[in-house]
Design an enzyme around this catalytic site. Structure first.
Site, PDB file in Angstrom:
ATOM      1  N   ASP A   1      -0.370  -0.878  -4.709  1.00 34.39           N
ATOM      2  CA  ASP A   1      -1.685  -0.443  -5.197  1.00 34.39           C
ATOM      3  C   ASP A   1      -1.639   0.920  -5.880  1.00 34.39           C
ATOM      4  OD1 ASP A   1      -1.308   1.107  -2.881  1.00 34.39           O
ATOM      5  OD2 ASP A   1      -3.453   1.117  -2.410  1.00 34.39           O
ATOM      6  N   ASN A   2      -0.533   1.648  -5.680  1.00 35.69           N
ATOM      7  CA  ASN A   2      -0.328   2.945  -6.334  1.00 35.69           C
ATOM      8  C   ASN A   2       1.082   3.384  -6.016  1.00 35.69           C
ATOM      9  OD1 ASN A   2      -2.529   3.705  -3.824  1.00 35.69           O
ATOM     10  ND2 ASN A   2      -0.512   4.642  -3.711  1.00 35.69           N
TER      11      ASN A   2
ATOM     12  N   HIS B   1     -11.160  -1.930   2.087  1.00 37.78           N
ATOM     13  CA  HIS B   1     -11.354  -0.608   1.480  1.00 37.78           C
ATOM     14  C   HIS B   1     -12.272  -0.635   0.255  1.00 37.78           C
ATOM     15  CE1 HIS B   1      -9.327   3.554   0.659  1.00 37.78           C
ATOM     16  NE2 HIS B   1     -10.457   3.644   1.346  1.00 37.78           N
TER      17      HIS B   1
ATOM     18  N   ASP C   1       0.845  -1.194   0.000  1.00 36.91           N
ATOM     19  CA  ASP C   1       0.000   0.000   0.000  1.00 36.91           C
ATOM     20  C   ASP C   1       0.883   1.247   0.000  1.00 36.91           C
ATOM     21  OD1 ASP C   1      -2.047   1.803   0.259  1.00 36.91           O
ATOM     22  OD2 ASP C   1      -2.900   0.903   2.072  1.00 36.91           O
TER      23      ASP C   1
ATOM     24  N   CYS D   1      -5.908   4.237  -3.569  1.00 37.45           N
ATOM     25  CA  CYS D   1      -6.178   2.938  -2.963  1.00 37.45           C
ATOM     26  C   CYS D   1      -7.418   2.196  -3.455  1.00 37.45           C
ATOM     27  CB  CYS D   1      -6.312   3.107  -1.453  1.00 37.45           C
ATOM     28  SG  CYS D   1      -4.858   3.804  -0.658  1.00 37.45           S
TER      29      CYS D   1
END
Ligand code: CA
Length: 454
Positions: free
Chosen positions: A278-279, A134, A36, A76
């Site tokens: 995720d990014n 999330h 993350d 996210c």
């Protein structure tokens, strides 16, 4: 160890050759390890020098490193929605982060979308999620309602890392840790807990075909790490990066535990592993590094969407290989689906089965082009080959040629006007298939992509 198989549904690889259907091997396990907010440059296999990541490097050395690995969004929740559905998340309005509202039945991944664990259930898979969800906090959006058989973690977008902070305030980042939807008292450091839970899941299901989604919240804020991990990064002078690096070390240890557990149980040859972030890293917040990429989390520049991306399947995929064509987090769904032999869900998928490409059997690029849209149109980007066109609202369009300008320093839209126009039209065509965002980001007024375009 060999399980009864449905010979009509099994697709497998034999001696490095994509064949199917077949019926000689057990169905492969699939593990998705999602970091993350991990920076592009913050792993040893991308040249990181100050944060030791020996286990991630071991994973990369034993698998295929995808040097043009992308996620479908620069932050996210939308990325996770794309990953879990194999579809551009803007097709179903999941374009912003949902607020953490456990009673809100409209804030979550729409229930008429089919998620990966549900899609592969007919093929006999047991699925577990450990870590961050999330994708909606209300009951209809819970992992157990979306196809997962087991859950350990939290439903929000982030969390405090130490047990003493995991108190019942029912607030975002301080919610209870859940096991299968029920609150469970917790002690310890969250990243380590998730790693141990992953090892336990693998051990518990060593004889089953399983899908494990290990979604660490590390190294997302808050910057918190135990002293023993801080010690490993004591040479880092910058206070934030020292703690961030320690959090990456804990995640790296967790990857090591997963790899060691698979090896101990003789599951290396039976398990496909994806690792990605995720990014991009929020470099101004945690002092992550996306070098040499421009930009950061929340942006459609490479620094927001171009991530560390490794695929490993021991004995099937080559070890230590590099794959340079662009691949996407959307491909995880389709690749997994093909391996399990489960039927495709009814809605069209945007991902591609990567296996023939990673084996060198399919030539060319898996994707003609990849698209991004944020904030219902605040920012767009499209990559086709080495060309990238992007347009941020309020700024002039930009065009980069990534083979010679990965850092997006030289906007060549003037000299490449025809190519830029062509990509703009393709972007418009793709955009016409999307719907408006179903909700806005929790922090209204601070659009994620209000970035520095100049
Ligand atoms: Ca993230």
């Amino acid at each position: 160890m060999i399980k009864p198989l449905n010979i009509f549904s099994v697709v497998l690889l034999v001696c490095g050759t994509w064949v199917g259907p077949g019926f000689a091997e057990r169905k492969p396990n699939v593990i998705v390890i999602l970091a993350d907010d991990l920076g592009f440059a913050d792993v040893g296999f991308h040249g990181c020098k100050d944060i030791p990541t020996p286990h991630l490097d071991r994973l990369a050395a034993s698998g295929v490193r995808c040097t043009n690995g992308y996620v479908s969004h620069s932050f996210c929740s939308p990325t996770r929605a794309g990953l879990m559905t194999g579809r551009y998340q803007q097709r179903f309005g999941h374009e912003n982060n949902p607020a953490h509202e456990p009673d809100n039945l409209s804030l979550g991944l729409p229930v008429d979308e089919t998620l990966l664990p549900k899609a592969i259930k007919p093929a006999g898979y047991v699925s577990g999620i450990i870590g961050k969800w999330h994708l909606g906090a209300a009951p209809p959006f819970h992992p157990l309602a979306r196809g997962f058989d087991e859950q350990y973690g939290f439903t929000g977008g982030g969390h405090q890392y130490f047990a003493k902070q995991l108190i019942d305030r029912d607030s975002h980042y301080r919610s209870h840790i859940e096991r299968n939807g029920k609150r469970e008292p917790t002690t310890g450091y969250l990243t380590t807990l998730f790693s141990e839970e992953a090892a336990a899941f693998i051990t518990r299901h060593k004889d089953d075909p399983f899908f494990l989604y290990l979604a660490y919240n590390a190294p997302h804020t808050p910057l918190q790490a135990p002293p023993e991990y801080i010690e490993r990064c004591k040479h880092i002078d910058d206070d934030k990066r020292r703690v961030y690096g320690a959090m990456v070390c804990a995640l790296d240890d967790g990857v090591g535990l997963v790899l060691d557990t698979l090896n101990k149980l003789d599951l290396d040859d039976d398990t496909l592993i994806f690792f990605l972030s995720d990014n991009g890293g929020p470099d101004t917040v945690t002092h992550a590094s996306n070098a040499p990429l421009r930009g950061r989390k929340g942006q459609v520049y490479e620094g927001g969407i171009h991530v560390p991306f490794v695929v490993r399947w021991t004995g099937k995929l080559p070890a230590g290989a590099v794959y340079e064509q662009p691949v996407s987090s959307l491909d995880i769904f389709v690749t997994t689906l093909a391996l399990t032999g489960a039927p495709a869900p009814p809605k069209p998928l945007d991902g591609v089965n990567l296996m023939p490409y990673l084996l060198g059997q399919a030539k060319g690029a898996p994707h003609e082009r990849l698209f991004w849209r944020q904030g219902g149109g605040q920012a767009y980007a499209v990559r086709e080959g080495v060309d990238k066109y992007l347009h941020i609202r309020g700024h002039d369009p930009e065009f980069y040629q990534l083979d010679s300008d990965l850092a997006e320093h030289h906007n060549v839209i003037t000299s490449q006007a025809d190519a830029a126009d062509a990509l703009q039209r393709k972007l418009d065509a793709w955009n016409s298939q999307l719907i408006d965002p179903l909700w806005q980001n929790p922090r209204a007024g601070k659009p994620k992509n209000a970035n520095k375009a100049k």
